[in-house]
Design a protein around this motif. Structure first.
Motif, PDB file in Angstrom:
ATOM      1  N   ALA A   1       0.841  -1.211   0.000  1.00 25.38           N
ATOM      2  CA  ALA A   1       0.000   0.000   0.000  1.00 25.38           C
ATOM      3  C   ALA A   1       0.870   1.254   0.000  1.00 25.38           C
ATOM      4  O   ALA A   1       0.653   2.181  -0.791  1.00 25.38           O
ATOM      5  N   ALA A   2       1.900   1.250   0.816  1.00 26.83           N
ATOM      6  CA  ALA A   2       2.781   2.428   0.911  1.00 26.83           C
ATOM      7  C   ALA A   2       3.478   2.680  -0.416  1.00 26.83           C
ATOM      8  O   ALA A   2       3.494   3.801  -0.928  1.00 26.83           O
ATOM      9  N   TYR A   3       4.025   1.618  -1.040  1.00 30.50           N
ATOM     10  CA  TYR A   3       4.739   1.784  -2.313  1.00 30.50           C
ATOM     11  C   TYR A   3       3.793   2.315  -3.397  1.00 30.50           C
ATOM     12  O   TYR A   3       4.153   3.197  -4.186  1.00 30.50           O
ATOM     13  N   THR A   4       2.592   1.761  -3.417  1.00 31.61           N
ATOM     14  CA  THR A   4       1.624   2.189  -4.437  1.00 31.61           C
ATOM     15  C   THR A   4       1.276   3.662  -4.227  1.00 31.61           C
ATOM     16  O   THR A   4       1.314   4.473  -5.140  1.00 31.61           O
ATOM     17  N   LYS A   5       1.028   4.002  -2.964  1.00 31.77           N
ATOM     18  CA  LYS A   5       0.616   5.378  -2.639  1.00 31.77           C
ATOM     19  C   LYS A   5       1.757   6.351  -2.975  1.00 31.77           C
ATOM     20  O   LYS A   5       1.569   7.354  -3.637  1.00 31.77           O
ATOM     21  N   GLN A   6       2.959   5.978  -2.591  1.00 31.18           N
ATOM     22  CA  GLN A   6       4.086   6.905  -2.767  1.00 31.18           C
ATOM     23  C   GLN A   6       4.752   6.792  -4.141  1.00 31.18           C
ATOM     24  O   GLN A   6       5.629   7.577  -4.490  1.00 31.18           O
ATOM     25  N   GLY A   7       4.355   5.750  -4.912  1.00 25.82           N
ATOM     26  CA  GLY A   7       5.001   5.587  -6.221  1.00 25.82           C
ATOM     27  C   GLY A   7       6.505   5.434  -6.057  1.00 25.82           C
ATOM     28  O   GLY A   7       7.299   5.946  -6.850  1.00 25.82           O
ATOM     29  N   SER A   8       6.898   4.690  -5.011  1.00 28.74           N
ATOM     30  CA  SER A   8       8.323   4.615  -4.642  1.00 28.74           C
ATOM     31  C   SER A   8       9.185   4.042  -5.748  1.00 28.74           C
ATOM     32  O   SER A   8       8.780   3.127  -6.467  1.00 28.74           O
ATOM     33  N   ARG A   9      10.396   4.582  -5.868  1.00 29.12           N
ATOM     34  CA  ARG A   9      11.390   4.036  -6.794  1.00 29.12           C
ATOM     35  C   ARG A   9      11.693   2.621  -6.336  1.00 29.12           C
ATOM     36  O   ARG A   9      11.922   2.379  -5.151  1.00 29.12           O
ATOM     37  N   THR A  10      11.680   1.679  -7.268  1.00 32.14           N
ATOM     38  CA  THR A  10      11.718   0.260  -6.919  1.00 32.14           C
ATOM     39  C   THR A  10      12.847  -0.463  -7.638  1.00 32.14           C
ATOM     40  O   THR A  10      13.065  -0.255  -8.837  1.00 32.14           O
ATOM     41  N   VAL A  11      13.554  -1.311  -6.887  1.00 31.59           N
ATOM     42  CA  VAL A  11      14.594  -2.162  -7.479  1.00 31.59           C
ATOM     43  C   VAL A  11      13.928  -3.443  -7.974  1.00 31.59           C
ATOM     44  O   VAL A  11      13.229  -4.114  -7.214  1.00 31.59           O
TER      45      VAL A  11
ATOM     46  N   ILE B   1       2.294  -1.824 -13.266  1.00 26.99           N
ATOM     47  CA  ILE B   1       2.481  -1.054 -12.023  1.00 26.99           C
ATOM     48  C   ILE B   1       2.582   0.444 -12.345  1.00 26.99           C
ATOM     49  O   ILE B   1       1.963   1.285 -11.679  1.00 26.99           O
ATOM     50  N   LEU B   2       3.297   0.770 -13.439  1.00 25.68           N
ATOM     51  CA  LEU B   2       3.395   2.185 -13.849  1.00 25.68           C
ATOM     52  C   LEU B   2       1.987   2.738 -14.057  1.00 25.68           C
ATOM     53  O   LEU B   2       1.639   3.826 -13.594  1.00 25.68           O
ATOM     54  N   LYS B   3       1.189   1.931 -14.760  1.00 27.97           N
ATOM     55  CA  LYS B   3      -0.175   2.367 -15.115  1.00 27.97           C
ATOM     56  C   LYS B   3      -0.980   2.647 -13.836  1.00 27.97           C
ATOM     57  O   LYS B   3      -1.547   3.723 -13.666  1.00 27.97           O
ATOM     58  N   ILE B   4      -0.935   1.686 -12.900  1.00 31.12           N
ATOM     59  CA  ILE B   4      -1.694   1.848 -11.648  1.00 31.12           C
ATOM     60  C   ILE B   4      -1.256   3.140 -10.952  1.00 31.12           C
ATOM     61  O   ILE B   4      -2.069   3.902 -10.438  1.00 31.12           O
ATOM     62  N   GLN B   5       0.037   3.422 -11.004  1.00 31.61           N
ATOM     63  CA  GLN B   5       0.548   4.596 -10.279  1.00 31.61           C
ATOM     64  C   GLN B   5       0.573   5.836 -11.162  1.00 31.61           C
ATOM     65  O   GLN B   5       1.197   6.840 -10.848  1.00 31.61           O
ATOM     66  N   LYS B   6      -0.102   5.685 -12.337  1.00 30.45           N
ATOM     67  CA  LYS B   6      -0.250   6.831 -13.244  1.00 30.45           C
ATOM     68  C   LYS B   6       1.094   7.504 -13.532  1.00 30.45           C
ATOM     69  O   LYS B   6       1.226   8.728 -13.497  1.00 30.45           O
ATOM     70  N   ILE B   7       2.099   6.682 -13.755  1.00 30.85           N
ATOM     71  CA  ILE B   7       3.419   7.207 -14.152  1.00 30.85           C
ATOM     72  C   ILE B   7       3.582   6.948 -15.644  1.00 30.85           C
ATOM     73  O   ILE B   7       3.403   5.813 -16.095  1.00 30.85           O
TER      74      ILE B   7
ATOM     75  N   GLU C   1       7.345   7.078 -20.322  1.00 34.75           N
ATOM     76  CA  GLU C   1       8.609   7.782 -20.606  1.00 34.75           C
ATOM     77  C   GLU C   1       9.448   7.939 -19.339  1.00 34.75           C
ATOM     78  O   GLU C   1      10.625   8.254 -19.399  1.00 34.75           O
ATOM     79  N   ARG C   2       8.800   7.682 -18.150  1.00 34.27           N
ATOM     80  CA  ARG C   2       9.558   7.813 -16.889  1.00 34.27           C
ATOM     81  C   ARG C   2       9.819   6.448 -16.260  1.00 34.27           C
ATOM     82  O   ARG C   2      10.053   6.321 -15.058  1.00 34.27           O
ATOM     83  N   PHE C   3       9.792   5.411 -17.119  1.00 37.51           N
ATOM     84  CA  PHE C   3       9.995   4.030 -16.658  1.00 37.51           C
ATOM     85  C   PHE C   3      11.257   3.927 -15.792  1.00 37.51           C
ATOM     86  O   PHE C   3      11.248   3.357 -14.708  1.00 37.51           O
ATOM     87  N   HIS C   4      12.354   4.566 -16.273  1.00 37.45           N
ATOM     88  CA  HIS C   4      13.655   4.436 -15.606  1.00 37.45           C
ATOM     89  C   HIS C   4      13.727   5.205 -14.295  1.00 37.45           C
ATOM     90  O   HIS C   4      14.611   4.967 -13.491  1.00 37.45           O
ATOM     91  N   GLU C   5      12.759   6.143 -14.135  1.00 35.65           N
ATOM     92  CA  GLU C   5      12.744   6.873 -12.849  1.00 35.65           C
ATOM     93  C   GLU C   5      12.078   6.005 -11.778  1.00 35.65           C
ATOM     94  O   GLU C   5      12.429   6.057 -10.607  1.00 35.65           O
ATOM     95  N   LYS C   6      11.130   5.206 -12.198  1.00 37.27           N
ATOM     96  CA  LYS C   6      10.415   4.342 -11.256  1.00 37.27           C
ATOM     97  C   LYS C   6      11.210   3.083 -10.944  1.00 37.27           C
ATOM     98  O   LYS C   6      11.287   2.641  -9.793  1.00 37.27           O
ATOM     99  N   PHE C   7      11.835   2.493 -11.966  1.00 40.19           N
ATOM    100  CA  PHE C   7      12.476   1.188 -11.779  1.00 40.19           C
ATOM    101  C   PHE C   7      13.979   1.214 -12.029  1.00 40.19           C
ATOM    102  O   PHE C   7      14.442   1.798 -13.013  1.00 40.19           O
ATOM    103  N   ALA C   8      14.721   0.531 -11.120  1.00 41.70           N
ATOM    104  CA  ALA C   8      16.138   0.215 -11.346  1.00 41.70           C
ATOM    105  C   ALA C   8      16.168  -1.297 -11.474  1.00 41.70           C
ATOM    106  O   ALA C   8      15.812  -2.007 -10.531  1.00 41.70           O
ATOM    107  N   ALA C   9      16.518  -1.801 -12.663  1.00 37.87           N
ATOM    108  CA  ALA C   9      16.459  -3.251 -12.904  1.00 37.87           C
ATOM    109  C   ALA C   9      17.875  -3.822 -12.954  1.00 37.87           C
ATOM    110  O   ALA C   9      18.731  -3.307 -13.676  1.00 37.87           O
TER     111      ALA C   9
END
Ligand SMILES: CCc1ccc([C@H](C)CC(=O)N[C@@H]2O[C@H](CO)[C@@H](O)[C@H](O)[C@H]2O)cc1
Length: 820
Positions: A61-71, A304-310, A313-321
């Protein structure tokens, strides 16, 4: 322990017992008289799982709400080991639950052993992934582990007449209480077929991939709890299913098999783990498996990007793979396909996003382990990706051409395509070109990557290269595996060391305290007694806990040189036979490890170890001063029993071959001394613990190179004790007179010896004499043992993960407040 829980998840003994019986009744439909041990295990597992769910849901819930940067950690292997004990430790309720269960008249340890461990990995790489995701959760870093939910994991090893035999790993036969299926998040993965260009409604150039089959990827989620935190991250493993598990139309046409054929062929994708460690088997199914989980995972990240409305084009800001070796490297081309073909992002922008998203870790220098896929296979299975790889390659080689003007050889060397023979796609090159950071797993290894295997890429992009020396989680490998040592240490320095391993340094002064040294030795001896009971149960061999436990446990491979170790054992035995009154330190040699089923020399090495054991263990002249034990089915569960019980850790690989090693760290943390070469992380362990607390031997990497360059002839070393040892084995002494049995192994050594076993034998034997002498002075040994543990702080996976976060992932911690 953290915030109080509601009634259902109270952490009291009474609540545990109440829920235990409720689960037996309401989940397993059993009452005690009819219940099996596995029912009790499952009932207990659900008691614990319930106490994790609040954390899991609060975290999500917290990650979804905050749109946290995720590894996002991409790995074809996660060697998790049994969950129950680890979750009890990380929840901080291990001892309470032990009490609660014991009070009910059940054997807590037996219940723990009931769990079929998820063996979804081969060895080092898979176990490292498991340690990493536990450290990510403990450090409260938002992360997702992405992999494959193999129906059958690494085979179970049984030793029959001294030979390895493989048994199917039916780990799911009783179900898995630690996972939750998420069919609602299933996606489709395309395979095969062809591509066709077309213009879309906006008259834009597009490419359509028309696959010849679709597979459904169903995610199964496992909570990954941090230690004493509210964070529970997710391990998302994909299961392959047929989009239509039963094709009724085909059935109606009377073709029953046809109706289920799709189901069968689809499910194959996640059926079984390839049991090869460092040997490539260019099988189509293996590439399909890799693409299957990579495509499903990337599609999941877009969801997940879609759910968090990101925006995409900002895929790399949300995810570090992170690419755990080249096994998921197809992700570079798949992200490009999803951005360009599915989201109409222009090439340049898509490439920028892709490169900012990915980073690549290399785990091996062995040429035979570097993945190169035949082009025809690639074209057949992944036609669109091949087009994209060609385009990536064209643009990349343009850059190289400009930078290294006229150096056509370099172009050929660096190309993503090996133009020789049927042509191949070099997955390591794709991973390098598509990543913004590349690292090895120990200082020497990262240096050798820059000097050798990836030299050209280092010369092109020096700033992308770095080192991240491996680490292991102190929760499983100390707090859970060695509760006695944990208690002793915490009673002297508190228990913060479990999340800050550098605090073990505070044990150093205690090494000078005779009383503490004795307590330390008592703990070690108790662990050795425990292991002696396990060894007797599993092998029928009685071992003496006062003998020196000399342990080599790891996958069987010629570069790891289990054969060097057993040749030395034969030398000791020969010495004893030639002079029964020789003063020898009683030793128990403990071996363990699986050989890839097709790796015959490795299997012959196992047979040599068991054959030498059969003779030595029964020879009255030895009078029990030497014992040789091959522990079958070395896995995480058995590792947890052997690492605390070892006095000596064998890390004897040929210098320059073991990328890092992680067993070496687990041994050192638990007070074992290391006999080892200047290879992998051995070098850094020796640096940390002090040369005087480490038994070094053998050629260094440059010396190995020089000897090979000068034309190494192993026969030149065949004299003295080594000659007698080789002759003894050749004579059939250990094979009931059959001189043929070990010929392939001995001839291979005498004529080739690619891993310089003969060249290092003398130095190894001398170092082993130093070990025997040192062990005579138990008090001094205790001092060295304490210092090895006290100075092992660097080798916590928390330190490693912090470095990845600071240097590569840039993912801040997100503390979790429990939802009530
Ligand atoms: C293609 C078959 C295959 C399968 C697995 C692998 C792995 C990379 C092998 C592996 O597990 N390597 C080990 O990784 C550990 C974690 O970094 C290191 O500590 C070991 O030194 C390294 O051998 C290579 C090739």
């Amino acid at each position: 322990r953290t915030e109080p829980q509601d009634e259902r998840t109270a952490l009291t003994k009474e609540a545990f017992q109440r829920d235990f019986f409720n689960n037996l009744f309401y989940i397993l439909g059993k009452f005690p008289t009819l219940a099996t041990k596995n029912d009790y295990y499952q009932a207990l597992a659900f008691v614990v799982r319930d106490r994790m769910l609040q954390r899991w849901i609060s975290t999500a819930a917290a990650y979804t709400k905050q749109g946290s940067r995720t590894v996002a950690y991409f790995s074809a292997e996660f060697l998790m080991g049994p969950h129950l004990g680890n979750n009890l430790v990380n929840l901080g309720i291990h001892d309470e639950v032990r009490k609660a269960v014991t009070e009910l008249g059940l054997d807590f340890n037996e219940l723990l052993l009931e769990e079929d461990e998820p063996g979804l990995g081969n060895g080092g790489l898979g176990r490292l992934a498991a340690c990493f995701i536990e450290s990510l959760a403990t450090l409260q870093i938002p992360s997702l582990g992405y992999g494959i939910r193999y129906e059958f994991g690494i085979f179970h090893q049984e030793i029959v007449d001294g030979w390895q035999t493989e048994r199917t790993d039916k780990w799911l036969r009783f179900g898995n209480p630690w996972e939750i299926p998420r069919p609602e998040w299933a996606v489709h993965v395309k395979l095969g077929g062809y591509t066709e260009p077309y213009r879309d409604e906006f008259y834009r150039h597009r490419v359509r991939w028309v696959p010849d089959r679709l597979v459904a990827a169903v995610p199964y989620d496992t909570p990954i709890l941090g230690y004493h935190t509210n964070t529970a991250n997710t391990l998302r493993l994909w299961k392959a299913e047929a989009p239509e598990s039963f094709d009724f139309a085909v059935f109606n046409r009377g073709d029953y098999y046809g109706a289920v054929m799709q189901k069968v062929s689809s499910e194959n994708l996640s059926k079984v783990l390839y049991p090869n460690d460092e040997q490539l088997q260019g099988k189509e199914l293996r590439l399909s498996q890799q693409y299957f989980f990579v495509s499903a995972s990337l599609q999941d990240m877009f969801r997940i990007l879609k759910i968090q409305k990101i925006p995409v084009e900002r895929f790399h800001e949300k995810f570090a793979a992170q690419l755990n070796d080249t096994h998921p490297a197809i992700a570079v081309a798949e992200l490009m396909r999803l951005l360009i073909d599915e989201n109409v992002v222009p090439w340049e922008q898509a490439w920028d996003i892709t490169r900012r998203t990915f980073a690549y870790t290399n785990h091996t220098l062995l040429p035979e382990a570097l993945e190169c896929w035949p082009l025809p296979l690639f074209a057949k299975l992944l036609p669109r990706h091949l087009e994209i790889i060609f385009e990536i390659n064209a643009r990349f080689l343009d850059e190289v051409r400009i930078r290294f003007y006229g150096d056509e050889e370099r172009i050929a060397r660096m190309s993503l395509i090996d133009e020789r023979g049927e042509r191949y796609v070099r997955m390591a090159h794709l991973a390098c070109v598509g990543s913004h950071a590349i690292n090895g797993v120990a200082e020497l290894h990262s240096e050798l990557l820059k000097q050798d295997v990836l030299r050209d890429f280092y010369e092109l992009w020096p700033t992308r290269f770095g080192n991240k020396t491996n680490g292991v989680t102190p929760r499983r490998w100390m707090a859970l595996s060695n509760p006695r040592l944990t208690k002793l240490v915490s009673s002297h320095i508190g228990d913060e060391w479990i999340t800050d391993l550098s605090q073990l340094r505070r044990l150093e002064p205690l090494a000078e305290d005779a009383g503490f040294r004795q307590q330390w030795l008592d703990v070690k001896r108790a662990c050795k007694c425990d292991f002696a009971a396990v060894a007797l149960k599993k092998t029928g061999i009685t071992i003496d806990p006062d003998s020196l436990f000399d342990v080599q446990v790891k996958r069987i491979h010629e570069y790891k040189r289990q054969h060097l170790n057993i040749l030395h054992v034969v030398a000791l035995y020969h010495r004893l036979r030639s002079n029964p009154n020789v003063d020898i330190t009683p030793r128990t040699f403990i071996f363990g490890g699986k050989a890839a089923p097709g790796y015959h020399i490795a299997k012959l090495i196992i047979k040599l170890i068991t054959s030498v054991g059969d003779v030595v263990n029964r020879d009255p002249a030895v009078r029990d001063r030497l014992k040789v034990v091959f522990l079958p089915n070395f896995n995480v569960k058995n590792g947890q029993r052997i690492y605390p019980a070892a006095d000596l850790s064998e890390q004897v690989s040929t210098a320059g071959k073991e990328a890092s090693g992680t067993g070496n760290m687990k041994f050192s943390m638990n007070g074992a001394l290391t006999i080892g070469t200047m290879d992998g992380a051995n070098i850094e362990i020796r640096e940390e613990v002090g040369a005087e607390n480490f038994f070094l031997f053998g050629l260094t990497t440059p010396e190995v190179g020089a000897l090979k360059a000068s034309g190494y002839n192993p026969a030149n070393y065949l004299d003295g004790e080594l000659k007698e040892v080789v002759e003894l084995i050749r004579s059939g002494f250990f094979s009931r007179g059959d001189a043929e049995l070990f010929r392939p192994l001995i001839d291979g050594l005498v004529h080739h010896d690619p891993y310089l076993v003969f060249a290092d034998f003398d130095s190894y034997s001398k170092a082993q004499q130093q070990v025997s002498a040192a062990y005579q002075d138990r008090d001094h040994w205790a001092r060295m043992s304490i210092l090895n543990s006290a100075r092992s702080g660097k080798f916590s996976s928390d330190r490693t993960i912090r470095e990845y976060c600071d240097d590569i992932w840039k993912a801040p911690a997100v503390p979790i407040r429990l939802l009530t």
